[in-house]
Motif scaffolding. Structure first.
Motif, PDB file in Angstrom:
ATOM      1  N   GLN A 194       0.892  -1.317   0.020  1.00  0.00           N
ATOM      2  CA  GLN A 194      -0.024  -0.028  -0.164  1.00  0.00           C
ATOM      3  C   GLN A 194       0.882   1.268  -0.057  1.00  0.00           C
ATOM      4  OE1 GLN A 194      -2.494  -0.868   3.438  1.00  0.00           O
ATOM      5  NE2 GLN A 194      -4.152  -1.650   2.333  1.00  0.00           N
ATOM      6  N   GLY A 195       1.899   1.193   0.924  1.00  0.00           N
ATOM      7  CA  GLY A 195       2.750   2.286   0.813  1.00  0.00           C
ATOM      8  C   GLY A 195       3.433   2.627  -0.762  1.00  0.00           C
ATOM      9  N   ASP A 196       3.659   1.420  -1.365  1.00  0.00           N
ATOM     10  CA  ASP A 196       4.524   1.331  -2.663  1.00  0.00           C
ATOM     11  C   ASP A 196       3.567   2.199  -3.772  1.00  0.00           C
ATOM     12  OD1 ASP A 196       6.568   0.395  -1.738  1.00  0.00           O
ATOM     13  OD2 ASP A 196       6.359  -1.737  -2.325  1.00  0.00           O
ATOM     14  N   LEU A 197       2.331   1.643  -3.422  1.00  0.00           N
ATOM     15  CA  LEU A 197       1.229   2.230  -4.240  1.00  0.00           C
ATOM     16  C   LEU A 197       0.896   3.966  -4.197  1.00  0.00           C
ATOM     17  CD1 LEU A 197      -1.074   1.810  -6.645  1.00  0.00           C
ATOM     18  CD2 LEU A 197      -2.766   1.340  -4.458  1.00  0.00           C
ATOM     19  N   ARG A 198       1.240   4.274  -3.085  1.00  0.00           N
ATOM     20  CA  ARG A 198       1.219   5.787  -2.706  1.00  0.00           C
ATOM     21  C   ARG A 198       2.260   6.350  -3.402  1.00  0.00           C
ATOM     22  NH1 ARG A 198      -3.995   7.189  -1.609  1.00  0.00           N
ATOM     23  NH2 ARG A 198      -4.819   5.989   0.225  1.00  0.00           N
ATOM     24  N   ASN A 199       3.445   5.610  -3.305  1.00  0.00           N
ATOM     25  CA  ASN A 199       4.428   6.278  -3.833  1.00  0.00           C
ATOM     26  C   ASN A 199       4.484   6.566  -5.154  1.00  0.00           C
ATOM     27  OD1 ASN A 199       6.068   6.944  -1.583  1.00  0.00           O
ATOM     28  ND2 ASN A 199       6.918   4.872  -1.402  1.00  0.00           N
ATOM     29  N   ALA A 200       3.801   5.422  -5.850  1.00  0.00           N
ATOM     30  CA  ALA A 200       3.791   5.058  -7.483  1.00  0.00           C
ATOM     31  C   ALA A 200       2.793   6.292  -7.854  1.00  0.00           C
ATOM     32  CB  ALA A 200       3.154   3.730  -7.766  1.00  0.00           C
ATOM     33  N   GLN A 201       1.660   6.501  -7.059  1.00  0.00           N
ATOM     34  CA  GLN A 201       0.583   7.270  -7.442  1.00  0.00           C
ATOM     35  C   GLN A 201       1.263   8.883  -7.448  1.00  0.00           C
ATOM     36  OE1 GLN A 201      -2.392   6.254  -4.703  1.00  0.00           O
ATOM     37  NE2 GLN A 201      -3.468   4.988  -6.198  1.00  0.00           N
ATOM     38  N   ALA A 202       2.049   9.115  -6.488  1.00  0.00           N
ATOM     39  CA  ALA A 202       2.657  10.285  -6.252  1.00  0.00           C
ATOM     40  C   ALA A 202       3.672  10.407  -7.743  1.00  0.00           C
ATOM     41  CB  ALA A 202       3.428  10.635  -5.309  1.00  0.00           C
ATOM     42  N   ASN A 203       4.333   9.559  -7.916  1.00  0.00           N
ATOM     43  CA  ASN A 203       5.332   9.457  -9.095  1.00  0.00           C
ATOM     44  C   ASN A 203       4.686   9.863 -10.544  1.00  0.00           C
ATOM     45  OD1 ASN A 203       7.406   9.078  -7.463  1.00  0.00           O
ATOM     46  ND2 ASN A 203       7.620   7.047  -7.821  1.00  0.00           N
ATOM     47  N   LEU A 204       3.543   9.142 -10.509  1.00  0.00           N
ATOM     48  CA  LEU A 204       2.606   9.321 -11.938  1.00  0.00           C
ATOM     49  C   LEU A 204       2.243  10.707 -12.113  1.00  0.00           C
ATOM     50  CD1 LEU A 204       0.966   8.241 -14.247  1.00  0.00           C
ATOM     51  CD2 LEU A 204      -0.779   7.709 -12.697  1.00  0.00           C
ATOM     52  N   ILE A 205       1.648  11.405 -10.745  1.00  0.00           N
ATOM     53  CA  ILE A 205       1.157  12.739 -10.726  1.00  0.00           C
ATOM     54  C   ILE A 205       2.287  13.535 -11.322  1.00  0.00           C
ATOM     55  CG2 ILE A 205       0.491  14.771  -9.252  1.00  0.00           C
ATOM     56  CD1 ILE A 205      -1.286  12.805  -7.921  1.00  0.00           C
ATOM     57  N   ASN A 206       3.439  13.473 -10.760  1.00  0.00           N
ATOM     58  CA  ASN A 206       4.711  14.249 -10.999  1.00  0.00           C
ATOM     59  C   ASN A 206       5.020  14.272 -12.581  1.00  0.00           C
ATOM     60  OD1 ASN A 206       7.019  15.902 -10.094  1.00  0.00           O
ATOM     61  ND2 ASN A 206       7.967  13.821 -11.096  1.00  0.00           N
ATOM     62  N   ALA A 207       5.101  13.016 -13.102  1.00  0.00           N
ATOM     63  CA  ALA A 207       5.458  12.603 -14.236  1.00  0.00           C
ATOM     64  C   ALA A 207       4.239  13.543 -15.339  1.00  0.00           C
ATOM     65  CB  ALA A 207       5.326  11.097 -14.641  1.00  0.00           C
ATOM     66  N   ARG A 208       2.989  13.411 -14.807  1.00  0.00           N
ATOM     67  CA  ARG A 208       1.942  13.941 -15.757  1.00  0.00           C
ATOM     68  C   ARG A 208       2.227  15.568 -15.552  1.00  0.00           C
ATOM     69  NH1 ARG A 208      -3.251  10.067 -14.022  1.00  0.00           N
ATOM     70  NH2 ARG A 208      -2.678   8.462 -15.890  1.00  0.00           N
ATOM     71  N   GLU A 209       2.561  16.219 -14.649  1.00  0.00           N
ATOM     72  CA  GLU A 209       2.787  17.821 -14.500  1.00  0.00           C
ATOM     73  C   GLU A 209       3.876  18.167 -15.323  1.00  0.00           C
ATOM     74  OE1 GLU A 209       1.282  19.790 -13.085  1.00  0.00           O
ATOM     75  OE2 GLU A 209       0.218  19.120 -11.366  1.00  0.00           O
ATOM     76  N   THR A 210       5.177  17.221 -15.199  1.00  0.00           N
ATOM     77  CA  THR A 210       6.157  17.373 -16.443  1.00  0.00           C
ATOM     78  C   THR A 210       5.739  17.293 -17.600  1.00  0.00           C
ATOM     79  OG1 THR A 210       7.728  16.541 -14.519  1.00  0.00           O
ATOM     80  CG2 THR A 210       8.414  16.523 -17.063  1.00  0.00           C
ATOM     81  N   TYR A 211       4.731  16.591 -17.870  1.00  0.00           N
ATOM     82  CA  TYR A 211       4.343  16.566 -19.196  1.00  0.00           C
ATOM     83  C   TYR A 211       3.642  17.501 -19.616  1.00  0.00           C
ATOM     84  CZ  TYR A 211       1.515  14.514 -23.273  1.00  0.00           C
ATOM     85  OH  TYR A 211       0.838  14.134 -24.573  1.00  0.00           O
ATOM     86  N   ILE A 212       2.583  18.017 -18.796  1.00  0.00           N
ATOM     87  CA  ILE A 212       1.902  19.288 -18.987  1.00  0.00           C
ATOM     88  C   ILE A 212       2.794  20.306 -19.371  1.00  0.00           C
ATOM     89  CG2 ILE A 212       0.165  20.905 -17.845  1.00  0.00           C
ATOM     90  CD1 ILE A 212      -1.287  18.379 -16.506  1.00  0.00           C
ATOM     91  N   ARG A 213       3.941  20.547 -18.573  1.00  0.00           N
ATOM     92  CA  ARG A 213       4.728  21.597 -18.650  1.00  0.00           C
ATOM     93  C   ARG A 213       5.229  21.578 -19.854  1.00  0.00           C
ATOM     94  NH1 ARG A 213       9.862  22.131 -17.808  1.00  0.00           N
ATOM     95  NH2 ARG A 213      10.188  19.880 -16.762  1.00  0.00           N
ATOM     96  N   LEU A 214       5.688  20.640 -20.466  1.00  0.00           N
ATOM     97  CA  LEU A 214       6.425  20.683 -21.759  1.00  0.00           C
ATOM     98  C   LEU A 214       5.481  20.594 -23.012  1.00  0.00           C
ATOM     99  CD1 LEU A 214       9.142  17.907 -20.787  1.00  0.00           C
ATOM    100  CD2 LEU A 214       9.503  20.295 -21.105  1.00  0.00           C
ATOM    101  N   VAL A 215       4.105  19.863 -22.726  1.00  0.00           N
ATOM    102  CA  VAL A 215       3.512  19.662 -24.052  1.00  0.00           C
ATOM    103  C   VAL A 215       2.507  20.840 -24.170  1.00  0.00           C
ATOM    104  CG1 VAL A 215       1.735  18.104 -25.155  1.00  0.00           C
ATOM    105  CG2 VAL A 215       4.079  17.383 -24.075  1.00  0.00           C
ATOM    106  N   GLY A 216       1.815  21.273 -22.836  1.00  0.00           N
ATOM    107  CA  GLY A 216       0.855  22.134 -22.551  1.00  0.00           C
ATOM    108  C   GLY A 216      -0.543  21.768 -22.657  1.00  0.00           C
ATOM    109  N   ASP A 217      -0.740  20.307 -22.309  1.00  0.00           N
ATOM    110  CA  ASP A 217      -1.727  19.827 -22.229  1.00  0.00           C
ATOM    111  C   ASP A 217      -1.777  18.554 -21.402  1.00  0.00           C
ATOM    112  OD1 ASP A 217      -4.569  19.396 -22.539  1.00  0.00           O
ATOM    113  OD2 ASP A 217      -4.486  18.899 -24.751  1.00  0.00           O
ATOM    114  N   ALA A 218      -2.932  18.105 -21.006  1.00  0.00           N
ATOM    115  CA  ALA A 218      -2.701  16.919 -19.988  1.00  0.00           C
ATOM    116  C   ALA A 218      -2.750  15.629 -20.725  1.00  0.00           C
ATOM    117  CB  ALA A 218      -3.946  16.773 -19.023  1.00  0.00           C
ATOM    118  N   PRO A 219      -1.930  14.556 -20.355  1.00  0.00           N
ATOM    119  CA  PRO A 219      -1.978  13.240 -21.057  1.00  0.00           C
ATOM    120  C   PRO A 219      -3.153  12.464 -20.896  1.00  0.00           C
ATOM    121  CG  PRO A 219      -0.295  13.112 -18.902  1.00  0.00           C
ATOM    122  CD  PRO A 219      -0.880  14.578 -19.149  1.00  0.00           C
TER     123      PRO A 219
END
Length: 493
Positions: A194-219
């Protein structure tokens, strides 16, 4: 076209599944992500604008060698006149144009223009490097979203399995088939998952934010990326290609050439300067010359023309100091060429090594996943007949998860390393990848030709406006995975 083989980049092969655990029905593509970045990324648009500013330096350096025309007007009211001047007027108005034609400036203008042209070429290669760097970041962000989505789905599956396992272990403990130790082991593994899942979800949000910053739209639902084009067959070929095409290296060479012209400009101040001039002056005394006496002309027009020669004799060592300074900067620029060459070779070799290593990890990870899958099936069967403990099942499940996570990460790393290799070789730009038509591609040379030779002083471009898209209205990303069902696991996996 300086480089070929572009069309195949967007042809999806049968083995191009990369990181996707299930293929979505509708999805964003890497082509769309790169297109949005190419058209609307603020860093890339700013680099293009800076290059357009750089284009103007050629005309700025040419201007001192172009004939100039000035006009001046002077109105004078003589409040107190000399008592010994009997003809001086009460007021005068003088108006006159003046033409100056530069003839010779010791080569300063010619060499300054050549230096500016070299810097324009260097700037165009800098723009190529910026485009390639943005694309590399977009590819990495795209693959990071796919990877973190896969890891979230894998971890969610693990949590689901461990939840069911804990319930089954508790039931068997109640009937005396298992011990409290078995229950505690199951509880511990579930809590860690469950702790690993929380970390994985946080990493996913961070990856999506980076994508938005570069591409200008949400994945949204990202598709598997296409195979990379024109990957070299060996590292020596990659290095040779990079030495001929890497934009950073080419820009450094062009700056060194520009610095050589700067040295000539600095030395030109020791040489004579020659210019031609011509002018005319109209003077109106307002009928006040000599008190307005009859027979005195109250208006006159004069004209003049000549040659101006300026020969420097002694300037306190200023020209020599400037030339020595320029030569030192030229030496620095030549050293920077070697530094850029070293950096290019290192980047290519490192990217090649990472690419090859990731391919090897993919191969070994696939074997590990297959073996771990068989092992888990066997351990579960043996546990059902009592020859294996719960801990053995938990360990086998963890080994399979680790192998799957390593495979997902290796696929991401291989793709990113392959694209980084293309970027270091100078083959990771829009023209190389072929996802935009010729009419959409930005050509920095077009603006250079547009402004070259424009000598009208009142010429100007439209008011500047930003072309990048804002992300203020883009929804805050969450940790959901496309294709998830209500239990939080990815359907079809």
């Amino acid at each position: 076209m300086r480089r070929g083989g572009v069309a195949q980049f967007w042809v999806l092969g049968a083995g191009a599944s990369a990181l996707a655990l299930a293929v979505p029905a509708q999805a964003d593509t890497l082509q769309e992500a790169l297109t949005n970045a190419y058209l609307y990324n603020p860093t890339l648009l700013a680099a293009r604008a800076n290059q357009r500013a750089n284009d103007e330096n050629v005309q700025i350096q040419e201007a001192p060698g172009i004939p100039s025309v000035n006009a001046s007007g002077t109105y004078i009211e003589f409040i107190k006149k000399s008592p010994n001047s009997f003809t001086s007027p009460d007021r005068t108005l003088q108006i006159g144009p003046e033409l100056t034609v530069p003839v010779y400036a010791g080569g300063a203008v010619r060499n300054a223009v050549k230096a500016a042209e070299e810097r324009v070429a260097a700037g165009q290669n800098d723009l190529r490097a910026t485009e390639s760097a943005i694309f590399s970041q977009v590819v990495a962000a795209y693959m990071d979203v796919l990877r973190t989505q896969a890891l979230v789905a894998l971890t969610a599956n693990q949590v689901e399995f461990l939840t069911v396992n804990l319930q089954a272990t508790s039931d068997r403990f109640e009937i005396g088939d298992l011990t409290r130790t078995d229950v505690a082991q199951s509880q511990s593994r579930l809590a860690l998952a469950q702790g690993d899942l929380r970390n994985a979800q946080a990493n996913l949000i961070n990856a999506r934010e980076t994508y938005i910053r570069l591409v200008g739209d949400a994945p949204e639902d990202l598709q598997a990326p296409p195979p990379l084009p024109n990957l070299p067959t060996d590292v020596a070929t990659a290095v040779d290609t990079a030495l001929a095409n890497n934009p950073d290296l080419l820009a450094a060479m062009e700056r060194a050439d520009a610095a050589g012209f700067d040295s000539e400009v600095a030395g030109a101040s020791r040489l004579p300067r020659v210019s031609l001039f011509a002018g005319a002056t109209y003077t109106d005394y307002f009928d006040t010359l000599a008190g307005g006496a009859p027979g005195i002309t109250q208006e006159e027009t004069t004209a003049n023309a000549g040659v101006n020669l300026s020969i420097p004799i002694f300037q306190g060592g200023l020209p020599a100091a400037r030339q020595r300074q320029a030569q030192a900067r030229e030496t620095a620029a030549l050293e920077q060429v070697i530094a850029a060459e070293r950096e290019t070779i290192a980047q290519v070799r490192a990217a090649w090594s990472s690419w090859q290593a990731s391919l090897a990890v993919i191969e070994s990870s696939q074997i590990a996943v297959e073996a771990a899958t068989l092992s888990l099936e066997g351990v579960r069967a043996e546990n059902s007949i009592g020859s294996r403990q719960i801990l053995d099942v938990l360990n086998a499940e963890q080994e399979l998860l680790s192998a799957q996570a390593q495979l997902v990460t290796a696929r991401r790393n291989a793709y990113v390393a392959g694209f980084s290799l293309l970027a270091a070789m100078g083959r990771a730009e829009a023209r190389d990848l072929g996802f935009l038509g010729e009419g959409v591609l930005y050509d920095p040379a077009a603006n250079y030709e547009r402004v070259k030779g424009r000598v009208w002083d009142w010429d100007r471009d439209p008011e500047p406006v930003a072309g990048a898209t804002s992300t203020v209205d883009v929804a805050t990303p969450d940790a959901s995975v496309p294709g998830e069902d209500e239990t939080g696991t990815e359907s079809g996996y």
